[in-house]
Design a protein around this motif. Structure first.
Motif, short mmCIF file in Angstrom:
data_model
loop_
_atom_site.label_atom_id
_atom_site.label_comp_id
_atom_site.label_asym_id
_atom_site.label_seq_id
_atom_site.Cartn_x
_atom_site.Cartn_y
_atom_site.Cartn_z
N GLU A 203 0.82 -1.21 0.00
CA GLU A 203 0.00 0.00 0.00
C GLU A 203 0.86 1.26 0.00
O GLU A 203 0.54 2.25 -0.68
N HIS A 204 1.95 1.22 0.75
CA HIS A 204 2.77 2.42 0.93
C HIS A 204 4.08 2.39 0.14
O HIS A 204 4.89 3.32 0.27
N GLY A 205 4.30 1.32 -0.63
CA GLY A 205 5.53 1.24 -1.43
C GLY A 205 6.77 1.12 -0.59
O GLY A 205 7.81 1.69 -0.93
N GLN A 206 6.71 0.36 0.50
CA GLN A 206 7.87 0.17 1.37
C GLN A 206 8.57 -1.14 1.03
O GLN A 206 8.04 -2.22 1.25
N GLY A 207 9.76 -1.03 0.44
CA GLY A 207 10.52 -2.21 0.10
C GLY A 207 10.08 -2.90 -1.18
O GLY A 207 10.69 -3.88 -1.59
N MET A 208 9.02 -2.42 -1.77
CA MET A 208 8.52 -2.98 -3.02
C MET A 208 7.70 -1.92 -3.74
O MET A 208 7.34 -0.90 -3.15
N GLU A 209 7.43 -2.18 -5.01
CA GLU A 209 6.66 -1.23 -5.79
C GLU A 209 5.23 -1.12 -5.24
O GLU A 209 4.61 -2.12 -4.88
N ARG A 210 4.73 0.10 -5.18
CA ARG A 210 3.38 0.35 -4.67
C ARG A 210 2.35 -0.34 -5.58
O ARG A 210 2.37 -0.18 -6.79
N ASP A 211 1.44 -1.11 -4.96
CA ASP A 211 0.44 -1.85 -5.72
C ASP A 211 -0.80 -1.98 -4.84
O ASP A 211 -0.89 -2.88 -4.00
N LEU A 212 -1.75 -1.06 -5.02
CA LEU A 212 -2.92 -1.01 -4.15
C LEU A 212 -3.83 -2.22 -4.34
O LEU A 212 -4.42 -2.71 -3.37
N GLU A 213 -3.95 -2.71 -5.56
CA GLU A 213 -4.79 -3.87 -5.79
C GLU A 213 -4.24 -5.10 -5.07
O GLU A 213 -4.99 -5.86 -4.45
N ALA A 214 -2.94 -5.28 -5.15
CA ALA A 214 -2.31 -6.40 -4.45
C ALA A 214 -2.45 -6.22 -2.94
O ALA A 214 -2.64 -7.19 -2.20
N ALA A 215 -2.35 -4.98 -2.48
CA ALA A 215 -2.51 -4.71 -1.05
C ALA A 215 -3.89 -5.12 -0.58
O ALA A 215 -4.03 -5.77 0.47
N VAL A 216 -4.91 -4.78 -1.34
CA VAL A 216 -6.27 -5.16 -0.97
C VAL A 216 -6.40 -6.68 -0.91
O VAL A 216 -7.02 -7.23 0.02
N ALA A 217 -5.80 -7.38 -1.87
CA ALA A 217 -5.88 -8.84 -1.88
C ALA A 217 -5.26 -9.45 -0.64
O ALA A 217 -5.82 -10.38 -0.03
N TRP A 218 -4.10 -8.91 -0.20
CA TRP A 218 -3.46 -9.43 1.00
C TRP A 218 -4.25 -9.06 2.25
O TRP A 218 -4.38 -9.86 3.18
N TYR A 219 -4.80 -7.84 2.30
CA TYR A 219 -5.63 -7.46 3.44
C TYR A 219 -6.83 -8.40 3.54
O TYR A 219 -7.23 -8.81 4.65
N ARG A 220 -7.41 -8.75 2.40
CA ARG A 220 -8.57 -9.65 2.42
C ARG A 220 -8.19 -11.02 2.99
O ARG A 220 -8.95 -11.61 3.76
N ARG A 221 -7.04 -11.52 2.61
CA ARG A 221 -6.62 -12.83 3.10
C ARG A 221 -6.41 -12.82 4.61
O ARG A 221 -6.81 -13.75 5.31
N ALA A 222 -5.79 -11.77 5.11
CA ALA A 222 -5.57 -11.67 6.56
C ALA A 222 -6.88 -11.43 7.30
O ALA A 222 -7.12 -12.00 8.36
N ALA A 223 -7.74 -10.59 6.74
CA ALA A 223 -9.03 -10.29 7.38
C ALA A 223 -9.90 -11.52 7.44
O ALA A 223 -10.63 -11.74 8.43
N ALA A 224 -9.85 -12.36 6.40
CA ALA A 224 -10.67 -13.58 6.38
C ALA A 224 -10.28 -14.54 7.49
O ALA A 224 -11.08 -15.37 7.91
#
Length: 428
Positions: A203-224
């Motif tokens: 989400e914030h581009g820390q250590g990797m290229e910023r990718d909001l769609e990928a961030a949402v996918a990972w948040y969903r996995r953790a939230a689930a």
């Protein structure tokens, strides 16, 4: 011929109970007949079968035999620990830390003994103590050492711990790269905390290229998986359409999940949705109740924010509404209650930290070993290993290795799985 047949019959009669007692207890536990499991395992545990001693400790601790009995559990764990069973050493270490007067030195000694045998969970626990400075000042080098050993064995919690330490190691030019690599391994293994961290970095581009769609996918996995901080973070992404379309109802639902889990900022965000009717029905009284819950949290920033919102919202609610909100807030606190208990399920012999114990148990089940599962790789165990190796077409060197244990477990599993679907029960 008759004499030979009689000898063979007597040998089978002597061997059969060793296998039958274990399987009878294993199947009884799977079928929720915990007293029958205890009765099946008791005699062999008293004779020194260390895996059965550990299982009896679990049964007493879990409360599946009635009220949880920590003293009885400790006695059985202690018996198994005398034979250096790593899983039992870890249980005793936890008890030493959880007592009214924690014995940190004893816990460290027990964990070191288990960790030195290569038991990943002991290595992780020991690293945690060193990282937190429970045993004196924080010792990040020692913590990193033990985390690394456990991480290499694939323990996600240790991979996460190693990533966390690497991320703050400002003296190491490769620290951020190492942290990212270990976070990814832990996240891909399913650890929700690591998944949330990967999402935040994306989400914030820390250590990797910023990718909001990928961030949402990972948040969903953790939230689930029920991680409250990820549920709150996902709610923010949905509310503002970051990396996804705007989904106000989805955001309110995610905030609600985080709020119910006790996340103070999730409670504030859900309260805001209720106060404004954003993604859910407008309900200022319920909103005020959630703000009251957040105002009681341990997070100072959350308390301050909740108090500010309460002052604004409270001016628009009647005295009767405020009394109802107080009652709702009390219900919220009561609903959380104690943390959910861990699930009861006897681990496989191969998960107790001793290759010798695992090999002995599986050799007994397969009919190659006719003695006690005592964690001592003596002549009888070596002969049994050689016999199994010859039958399996392997070099008969009598050595116990991880690959041998894996093969033994594969051969023994059909015997252990001949029962209904195993259910989980909560520790009390």
């Amino acid at each position: 011929m008759k004499t030979a047949f009689l000898v063979a019959t007597l040998l089978l009669a002597a061997v059969h109970p060793l296998r039958a007692d274990f399987l009878a207890g294993w199947r009884a536990a799977a079928e929720e007949r915990f007293e029958d499991a205890r009765d099946a395992w008791l005699a062999r545990a008293r004779l020194g079968d260390v895996d059965l001693q550990y299982y009896l400790g679990l049964l007493h601790e879990s409360g599946m035999l009635g009220a949880a009995d920590r003293d009885a559990a400790g006695t059985w764990y202690g018996a198994a620990a005398e034979r250096k069973l790593p899983a039992a050493l870890v249980r005793l270490a936890r008890d030493a830390l959880d007592g009214a007067e924690p014995d940190i030195a004893r816990a460290v000694d027990l964990l070191t003994s288990a960790a030195s045998q290569g038991y990943a969970r002991a290595q992780h626990s020991l690293a945690t103590l060193y990282e937190r400075g429970v045993h004196g000042a924080p010792q990040p080098d020692l913590a990193s050492y033990w985390y690394h050993l456990a991480a290499l064995q694939g323990l996600p919690e240790a991979q996460y711990g190693l990533a966390r330490i690497s991320a703050v190691d400002i003296g190491n030019d490769n620290s951020q790269e190492q942290a990212l690599a270990w976070y990814l391994r832990a996240a891909e293994a399913g650890l929700p905390e690591a998944q949330n961290n990967i999402a935040y970095m994306l989400e914030h581009g820390q250590g990797m290229e910023r990718d909001l769609e990928a961030a949402v996918a990972w948040y969903r996995r953790a939230a689930a998986q029920g991680l409250a901080v990820a549920q709150n973070n996902l709610g923010i992404m949905l509310q503002y359409g970051r990396g996804t379309g705007v989904d106000l109802a989805g955001a309110a639902g995610s905030f609600r999940d985080a709020a119910r889990a006790g996340h103070p900022f999730g409670q504030i965000n859900f309260a805001t949705c209720l106060a404004n009717g954003t993604g859910t029905a407008r309900n200022p009284v319920a909103a005020y109740a959630w703000l009251m819950a957040a105002a009681r949290s341990d997070d100072g920033a959350a308390r301050e924010m909740a108090a500010e919102f309460m002052e604004t919202l409270g001016a628009r609610i009647s005295h009767q509404g405020l009394r109802r909100a107080a009652m709702l807030a009390a219900g919220i606190a009561a609903a959380r209650g104690p943390e959910p208990a861990a699930a009861f399920q006897a681990p496989l012999p191969g998960a107790l930290g001793s290759a010798v114990v695992a090999a002995q148990r599986y050799l007994v089940l397969l009919g190659f070993l006719h003695g006690t599962v005592d964690n001592i790789p003596g002549p009888a165990t070596r002969s049994a290993v050689e016999a199994f190796q010859r039958q399996a077409g392997l070099e008969a060197d009598g050595e116990i290795s991880d690959s041998l244990v894996t093969l033994l477990e594969e051969r023994a599993m059909p015997l252990m799985s001949e029962h209904p679907e195993r259910k989980k029960h909560a520790f009390h």
